[in-house]
Design an enzyme around this catalytic site. Structure first.
Site, PDB file in Angstrom:
ATOM      1  N   ARG A   1       0.815  -1.217   0.000  1.00 51.97           N
ATOM      2  CA  ARG A   1       0.000   0.000   0.000  1.00 51.97           C
ATOM      3  C   ARG A   1       0.853   1.274   0.000  1.00 51.97           C
ATOM      4  NH1 ARG A   1      -5.245  -1.241   1.642  1.00 51.97           N
ATOM      5  NH2 ARG A   1      -5.592   0.933   2.165  1.00 51.97           N
TER       6      ARG A   1
ATOM      7  N   GLU B 224      -1.993  -0.779 -22.070  1.00 51.91           N
ATOM      8  CA  GLU B 224      -1.564  -1.512 -20.870  1.00 51.91           C
ATOM      9  C   GLU B 224      -0.071  -1.845 -20.951  1.00 51.91           C
ATOM     10  OE1 GLU B 224      -2.314  -2.217 -17.994  1.00 51.91           O
ATOM     11  OE2 GLU B 224      -1.448  -4.144 -17.440  1.00 51.91           O
TER      12      GLU B 224
END
Ligand code: F6R
Length: 608
Positions: free
Chosen positions: A27, A480
């Protein structure tokens, strides 16, 4: 987007805090820190950079506190220095924060005028002082937190530790996730189940606006209105949260290689393999026949999955599709038609912009379908219909297996909607499902040829700029591919619809800039080859990803060739994702980059 943890233990907790932070490092990893209560005194240890820097510092101190909080940071306000690392503290408390406090400047001014001295440039420190101020006015810890929370604007999850309270942690959630876990050795608070998995046997999630007051013996939840409420306690299966690289050098490599298995698992969940049909594992909250439009909102790689799905939903289900990145969609004030479906796509299920798009669409009467990897996440819980991707925990910050699983779910959904709308026949469905089930095997084949692609990746690693081009569903994959290369190797890259090259970007072509041509065998192949010829005519450095037959048809001089089998499938693009990911991975490894934790990124983006 940071990771937070709190532990009320019965033994020294510092090492468990570090273990939980390791699981939360996905995170953010700009800095890390913890605070424990040592004989009634708050002790903080913090370090800039990754968690191992904190661990090195901890090796030199002996912390015996049996209660503590910890944080791993993804910097929003203030540089990632040790001073700015959490926990932030006052003479009364320490706090860890995930999210953004939007009104921190005005709070800072107000509190500075009252004599508070700020040590950091962070927004989070304002929370420490705000609660401290309420305590100075005589409020106890719980009342002080309850008084402070309504003054905070923004999205956050918080955990507080108080220096006079050896048996109390207070947590709060608004916009960012927070969970409570119960284990044999104590009570735990953390950003997600992954952090709590080694310690807790049961877990409960805070709802939006909740506050939790935790002691070793009692955990009490209050809702946004301050009412005491129950939150469902559910078993936490530690085995399903193993964070392990296996035999791979990086999580990303492991996750790329898991794709045949997890895409297969996801397909098995959505298909009746014996009957060769789609069998959605949920009831639809809408009637596909009368659906007016599909709107898709997502971010980053998940957005590219949605962009790919637009082709499938339009073609196979004859549905009109509008798609946007969630950070734009949420503020566009788009009129949404009656009986419309909004699909939000998210690996983490916590991305702030995607969640806000979901809520906007909900407010405007849309049916909400969430394609999500983390079942317990906020987006999963707030969707009317949850379409799970069964990718398992994705730890590498760059998304790989979640992407291909999102594509697998979208493919099944497009076929199911096509059938339900009477656009696809039974035979069409059988054919398409037949094509889809070949995908995991073809992905495994593509992975078997990994070594052949490494020299091509090393060639790309020498470039300072790279173009990816494709048509049809290969166009989102070109986007992508460029994103993967940028984020892993820090090489500038752009994705283009191959047909757009001549409208500008072709001016960039020279023999120093690799142009990666994605050429799956579909109706656009011939056109893609024409565009390749345009690049070849200008001396471009072409890397071709396609079948041997397509290469022959291209008849151009190539700087690199990544061969894939001739795939007779409408969903070949899912297989093509594998070499695209591997090229970026190997280029970055060759350059010595940190592929699992690229600079400046975080896995779960809970700020807008
Ligand atoms: C890129 C990447 C990001 C995420 C984006 C959305 O490799 O991982 O672009 O796709 O931040 O995240 P989720 O899917 O969790 O909403």
């Amino acid at each position: 987007m940071c990771g937070i943890v709190g532990i009320l233990g019965r033994q020294p907790v510092a090492s468990s805090i570090v273990e939980a932070l390791r699981r939360l490092e996905y995170r953010g990893y700009d800095s890390a820190g913890l605070a424990t209560l040592e004989d009634g005194r708050l002790t903080r240890v913090r370090a800039s950079g990754k968690l191992h820097n904190l661990e090195e510092k901890l090796a030199a101190v002996r912390l015996t506190g049996e209660i503590g909080i910890g944080h791993t940071r993804w910097a929003t306000h203030g540089r990632p220095t040790e001073i700015n690392a959490h926990p932030h503290a006052s003479d009364k408390l320490a706090v860890v924060h995930n999210g953004i406090i939007e009104n921190f400047r005005e709070l800072r001014e107000e509190l500075t005028a009252k004599g508070h001295v700020f040590a950091t440039q962070t927004d989070s420190e304002a929370v420490a002082h705000l609660v401290t101020e309420a305590m100075r006015q005589g409020a106890g810890p719980a009342a002080a937190v309850a008084a402070a929370l309504p003054r905070l604007r923004g999205a956050f999850a918080l955990v507080f530790l108080f220096n006079a309270e050896p048996d109390l942690l207070i947590g709060a959630r608004r916009g960012s996730p927070l969970a409570v876990g119960w284990g044999a050795a104590g009570v735990y608070l953390g950003s997600d189940a992954l952090a709590l998995a080694p310690f807790a046997h049961t877990i409960a999630y805070l709802e939006e606006g909740d506050q939790v007051i935790a002691t070793r013996a009692h955990v009490v939840f209050h809702d946004a209105a301050g009412r005491e409420v129950e939150r469902r306690r559910q078993p936490l299966l530690a085995g399903s949260f193993l964070v392990d690289k296996g035999n791979f050098r990086h999580f990303m490599a492991k996750e790329i290689h898991e794709q045949p298995e997890v895409v297969g698992r996801t397909l098995a969940h959505y298909l009746d393999l014996a009957a060769g049909t789609v069998r959605l594992p949920f009831e639809l909250s809408f009637d596909p026949k009368t659906l007016s439009r599909v709107t898709i909102a997502a971010c980053g790689t998940a957005y590219y999955a949605g962009l790919t799905a637009r082709y499938w939903l339009e073609r196979l289900a004859r549905l009109a599709v509008d798609i946007d990145v969630a950070s734009e969609f949420r503020y566009r004030e788009a009129p949404l038609p009656e009986n419309g479906l909004t699909i939000v796509v998210s690996q983490s299920g916590e991305t702030a912009d995607t969640l806000a798009s979901l809520r906007y669409a909900k407010q405007h009467g849309q049916h909400i379908l969430g394609i999500v990897n983390v079942e317990t996440s906020t987006i999963a819980r707030e969707s009317d219909t949850l379409a799970l991707t069964l990718a398992g925990p994705e730890i590498g910050v760059a998304s790989t297996k979640a992407f291909t699983c999102q594509l697998a779910v979208f493919a099944c959904l497009a076929i199911a909607l096509g059938r339900a709308r009477g656009v696809l026949s039974e035979a069409d469905e059988k054919r398409l499902v037949g094509e889809l089930v070949t995908t995991p095997g073809l992905m495994a084949d593509a992975l078997n040829h990994e070594a052949r692609l490494e020299p091509v990746a090393h060639d790309i690693a020498r470039a300072s700029s790279v173009l990816y081009v494709g048509r049809g569903v290969a166009y989102p994959l070109a986007l992508e591919g460029a994103l993967k290369l940028k984020e892993l190797s820090y090489i500038h890259a752009e994705g283009y619809a191959a047909g757009e090259l001549k409208h500008g970007p072709i001016a960039l072509i020279d023999d120093n800039m690799p142009v990666i041509v994605l050429a799956p065998p579909d109706a656009t192949l011939e056109k893609t080859i024409s565009n390749l010829q345009e690049v070849a005519a200008r001396g471009g450095h072409i890397i071709f990803i396609g079948s041997a037959r397509a290469r022959e048809a291209a008849a151009a001089e190539l700087a690199g060739f990544v061969e894939l089998p001739d795939i007779a499938s409408a969903f070949a693009v899912i297989v093509y994702a594998v070499p695209v990911q591997l090229l970026a991975y190997h280029a970055a490894v060759f350059m010595g980059k940190d592929v699992d934790q690229p600079r400046n990124l975080a896995k779960s983006v809970t700020v807008e």
